[in-house]
Motif scaffolding. Structure first.
Motif, PDB file in Angstrom:
ATOM      1  N   GLY A  99       0.797  -1.234   0.000  1.00 45.48           N
ATOM      2  CA  GLY A  99       0.000   0.000   0.000  1.00 45.48           C
ATOM      3  C   GLY A  99       0.821   1.270   0.000  1.00 45.48           C
ATOM      4  N   VAL A 100       2.154   1.134  -0.227  1.00 42.07           N
ATOM      5  CA  VAL A 100       3.014   2.322  -0.169  1.00 42.07           C
ATOM      6  C   VAL A 100       2.495   3.434  -1.087  1.00 42.07           C
ATOM      7  CG1 VAL A 100       4.602   1.459  -1.970  1.00 42.07           C
ATOM      8  CG2 VAL A 100       5.402   3.158  -0.306  1.00 42.07           C
ATOM      9  N   GLY A 101       2.506   4.626  -0.563  1.00 40.72           N
ATOM     10  CA  GLY A 101       2.071   5.763  -1.355  1.00 40.72           C
ATOM     11  C   GLY A 101       0.572   5.988  -1.269  1.00 40.72           C
ATOM     12  N   GLY A 102      -0.167   5.001  -0.767  1.00 39.29           N
ATOM     13  CA  GLY A 102      -1.609   5.145  -0.618  1.00 39.29           C
ATOM     14  C   GLY A 102      -1.961   5.643   0.778  1.00 39.29           C
ATOM     15  N   SER A 153       9.746   9.872  -1.278  1.00 35.53           N
ATOM     16  CA  SER A 153       9.373   9.116  -2.462  1.00 35.53           C
ATOM     17  C   SER A 153       7.985   8.550  -2.241  1.00 35.53           C
ATOM     18  CB  SER A 153      10.377   7.995  -2.710  1.00 35.53           C
ATOM     19  OG  SER A 153       9.788   6.728  -2.538  1.00 35.53           O
ATOM     20  N   ALA A 154       7.298   8.326  -3.314  1.00 29.89           N
ATOM     21  CA  ALA A 154       5.957   7.768  -3.206  1.00 29.89           C
ATOM     22  C   ALA A 154       5.994   6.245  -3.192  1.00 29.89           C
ATOM     23  CB  ALA A 154       5.115   8.259  -4.381  1.00 29.89           C
ATOM     24  N   THR A 155       7.172   5.654  -3.326  1.00 36.73           N
ATOM     25  CA  THR A 155       7.227   4.206  -3.522  1.00 36.73           C
ATOM     26  C   THR A 155       8.208   3.482  -2.609  1.00 36.73           C
ATOM     27  OG1 THR A 155       8.893   4.533  -5.248  1.00 36.73           O
ATOM     28  CG2 THR A 155       6.607   4.351  -5.975  1.00 36.73           C
ATOM     29  N   PHE A 156       8.946   4.171  -1.743  1.00 40.15           N
ATOM     30  CA  PHE A 156       9.976   3.475  -0.964  1.00 40.15           C
ATOM     31  C   PHE A 156      10.084   4.097   0.438  1.00 40.15           C
ATOM     32  CE2 PHE A 156      14.565   1.580  -1.468  1.00 40.15           C
ATOM     33  CZ  PHE A 156      14.314   0.740  -0.395  1.00 40.15           C
TER      34      PHE A 156
END
Lengths: 290, 290, 290
Positions: A99-102, A153-156
């Motif tokens: 769910g990263v970034g959510g 970052s939106a992903t890490f």
């Protein structure tokens, strides 16, 4: 970990008597890492770089980076089994984070003298369910910001938040209660074993390990009330033995493993391949003479 | 790294005022390791032994040892993405070396405040192409000899030369320009993205990661001129989103990943399996309204 | 390793002359780890935690955790090849232990200035056979008890005994002869190469590595008497070359590898896949002109 390491490396001091005294030996806390990053890509090394930049002396110990992608509860089960093997004050960073970034939040859980950092996706449910002193905090971006951390970052978020925050906690530079509000966390599907009304013990299949052992949520202490326990899974019954070599060739047996959990095993073979149990499948323990 | 570590461990000093002051916190350089050795054999551990014998205090960080055998540019791509996450002064040793023992030379590349050591087989091409200050030196056996290094084995120059030389560089005991002549290095097939005459941006598929993401040579900054970028690969078009959870279930999207590179991803799925792009395949970005 | 590290970190001392002198640089011993635990489960990390609690400063180096389950001699072969690459005084902990919890004993082997700890199941046979000064001790539970160690779990003596004992040995807090009686150990099936009556050299296939190389028990020094050695395996004959790039494309050649052992290799290919030799298969070297 600067604090504890500083203690360990501080030169011997003289008391008033003039005798050299050695500082008491205290096991230094460590940071453990658990993820689904695998070892084919550099993501683990990148996360370590960020941790070591904030805590250059800390010991980093990999638990595993081979969690099946997007199976946070598998990571949580391993942590539940492994954390008691680490010194109090250790920090366990677990990044299985589909769910990263959510909208999912990140949790810091304080339990049994350890700190756990993970996304709020069920990963920490087993530990929270089984530790009566568990206290979860929901990371507040403002508190992070005071530490120079952000969801850059939106992903890490393992690299940008969870890893470096682990360094701050291990170094004793921040306390969990300063990181956000107390919260309830998502508990997930796996749970410690329970006694049913009929007196049976009921747990679950949690993980299949590298050796083909079938690991369950039943703990050694859960089995204590049983005089002659009989273990049931998928219509089969297994006898409880002390160690692998107590099994007959090709026999599938139950035993208490090194993490004090009940597992099913085939001597020099794979119980997982034999039984092919789905994760979450019910495992029961009955009194044999009942 | 002796120098920086010594700094970090020096006891707090008193200024004239008598107040304790803490030494300035400086991130210590590290040595990163990248190879195709895999983890089934002891080759990585053996190389680490040689490094630690020359730099006992250095932090060694594995990026990956699972580069496909004989694919040096895959290693170079990961290094290109990862090195900015490490402190200035870090040394990156990359051993994907099918030509070991043959006529290929070993390169030390100085770029962006980092040092890179690798065989001259294209591995360092992407980094050299993208850093305007990149300076490559071709290792001179005589210079090595002065450091007590030689190509002792005909098959393992990672252990005998590249690893220990990394230790010397990280410890600050030698400068690249003392190691050999300036040289041009082999640039390889992968290159940073370029604008074509028509205004389109053209990059390449570089690596398929463990999660099934398709990673490209297109950087975040390359995309800045586009108002409504449309990403094309193999006749398909993809919309650019912010993070994985912005994708619809099963949708393949483009996004800027944590390394600031454009990647194609399927939410909780594999874009690599879906698209099966050859390494080096062209990826284009167009203005949607154009 | 406290002792050696303390030496390394001790501030420079002044001699009578008042000049600063640097302590002699001595390579610190390390602990290497070899097992069949794999990297999917947290067992390696758990063992490391126990080691670091007793030797917080020691360098831990993984050789491999991917030994095929229950193949102790594969681990022993790698150790035999690798240990000379580590500093004297290093401790090598090897846990491939299908007999855990049964009647097998644990061995501490002292050989060539190194210490080896492993179950007595043939793992250490090659090293014992090839080191004339090898001395094996059979762990006595009472001696362990004095170190605060016991076979607490019936299934994980790597964590409970072998790992922490490695820390004690590396720290110099105990000597092997204090740990139990001298003993003969199980020698296993692999042995160093021997000359037959006919003058041929006969060794064995020992391991197939990650690159597809076929590694043998024949050492570089065994080959010295041969002017024009011809290598035979499974009815095929191979020429001896200096390095991989000396092979013709697709040719399978013999060479002395970086561990000073004879191996069969295909340039940028897999000799293991080509030859599919059983482990233990005879490899012969003859004089070509004979």
């Amino acid at each position: 970990m600067p604090t504890a390491r500083a203690r360990a490396e501080r030169p011997r001091t003289r008391r008033a008597t003039g005798r050299r005294v050695s500082p008491r030996r205290v096991a230094s806390p460590v940071i453990t890492l658990t993820s689904d990053f695998g070892l084919h890509d550099p993501y683990v090394g990148i996360m370590k770089s960020r941790i070591l930049q904030r805590a250059p002396q800390i010991a980093l110990i990999d638990l595993t980076h081979e969690i099946a992608p997007f199976q946070p509860e598998q990571a949580g089960y391993w942590l539940w089994c492994a954390y008691p093997q680490f010194p109090a004050g250790s920090v366990h960073v677990a990044v299985v984070d589909p769910g990263v970034g959510g909208a999912r939040v990140i949790i810091v859980l304080e339990a049994a003298g350890h700190h756990f950092i993970a996304p709020d996706n069920g990963l920490l449910g087993l530990i929270a369910r089984s530790c009566s002193d568990a206290r979860a905090y929901r990371l507040d971006p403002k508190a992070l910001s005071a530490l120079g951390l952000s969801f850059a970052s939106a992903t890490f978020h393992g690299r940008d938040v969870m890893g470096p925050l682990g360094a701050e906690l291990a170094a004793g530079r921040v306390r969990p209660e300063r990181l956000g509000e107390r919260t309830e966390l998502l508990l997930g599907q796996l749970r410690p074993a329970v006694r049913t009304r009929s007196g049976a013990l009921e747990g679950q299949v949690a993980v299949l390990d590298h050796f083909g052992n079938v690991l369950t949520t039943i703990g050694a202490e859960d089995l204590r009330p049983f005089r002659a326990p009989q273990v049931l899974l998928g219509g089969h019954s297994f006898r409880l033995v002390h160690t692998y070599t107590d099994a007959r060739p090709d026999e599938c047996v139950a035993l208490i493993n090194s993490s004090a959990r009940l597992e099913l095993a085939v001597r020099e073979g794979s119980a997982a391949a034999r039984l092919q149990p789905p994760i979450g499948a019910a495992v029961q323990v009955l009194e044999r003479n009942a």
